[in-house]
Design an enzyme around this catalytic site. Sequence first.
Site, PDB file in Angstrom:
ATOM      1  N   THR A  48       2.047  89.500  75.425  1.00  0.00           N
ATOM      2  CA  THR A  48       3.329  90.210  75.416  1.00  0.00           C
ATOM      3  C   THR A  48       3.876  90.424  76.823  1.00  0.00           C
ATOM      4  O   THR A  48       3.134  90.473  77.804  1.00  0.00           O
ATOM      5  CB  THR A  48       3.172  91.589  74.750  1.00  0.00           C
ATOM      6  N   HIS A 264       2.238  97.081  88.491  1.00  0.00           N
ATOM      7  CA  HIS A 264       3.185  96.055  88.928  1.00  0.00           C
ATOM      8  C   HIS A 264       3.052  95.744  90.413  1.00  0.00           C
ATOM      9  O   HIS A 264       3.093  94.565  90.814  1.00  0.00           O
ATOM     10  CB  HIS A 264       4.613  96.499  88.623  1.00  0.00           C
TER      11      HIS A 264
END
Length: 369
Positions: A48, A264
């Site tokens: 995903t 991230h």
Amino acid sequence: MKTYDLIIIGSGSMGAAGGYYASRSGLRTLLIDAHTPPHNQGAHHGQTRLYRYLYHNDAYQHLLNRAAILWPQLEGAHHARLLTRCGVINLAPKTSASLAAKRLIAERYRLPYQWLEADAIEKRWPGLSVPADTIGLYETEAGYLHSESAVALLLEQAQRNGADTAFNQPVTRIAREAEILRVESGAQHYHAHRVALCAGTWANHIAGLGFQLPFTPVRKTFAWYDVPAAYQESHGFPGFTAETADGIYYGFPDSGDGLKVGRHDGGEIMRTAAERYPYGHYDDRRDTDRFLQQYFPQAGALRDGKVCSYDRTATEDFIISLHPKDPRILILSGFSGHGFKFVPAVGEQIARFAVGESLPAALAPFFLK
């Protein structure tokens, strides 16, 4: 020797989409990849990717608005489920310039969102714990994309449209000849009028470009954790991003495999593919454990972890640009970490490039300087 209208080097996310739209337009198209996509050597695996429809500036929003049209079109045309709309809550301190910019974009483009204070966030999603100075921008129609399924679908349809493939063939050189472009993979040579370079992390290992692309290969990780029902998609828990004092995190509700979470920013710079060490080589769970302890205090044991690769530019902006000395080559890079939601819009631009259209002025912020 067959001459293609377009050769796409790198057939993962953007390359697969470019192959789909180019072949659908009737172009003689060849997709080349060092592996057999979808695979786990790039940045599209792990099932995903978040789908958010609000960005912090107009250049990205221009592409994202187009992608928001194209994803449902792909689903409808091929009877496939590629996008799950579970919502995405973006968490940040009240002083966050990024979140404020996204709110302005939402207002400008009249896109749906909710602006939530910390107590409203915790009341709406019990089990989520946020600092008192947190604000939340909830993208009500956002969610997540089934990334590997999307890549597989795009490649399958490209081949049905007549595209050729040359998988497990690492490209070593692009020869820029006067009349034609020659793409070399070992003893195999392919010819085309135009080339789209979507080779990801190791694009700079391909000879013949004449310069180094301005990005850094980075080793990144993500992981899944056991969680109670409060964090499950079936109980209404959304995807999320979080700007914290320790870093920027993202994640997905538990839809059966556990709560998926990653950081991230950060990561380890790689010089060679051998430095893409497996999960656990470093203390890879330290950051996500710390994040979960604060924001997801009911999270349980680590279930699994994976490694991916980022091609990260200094500004974290995309590169969508013609080669500075050869306009027959389109360079696409720097998508890792936040690019997958843009896939069909970028693929459409690849196909337009292949028929000689100019890149639109709206993409100028992504041109090589």
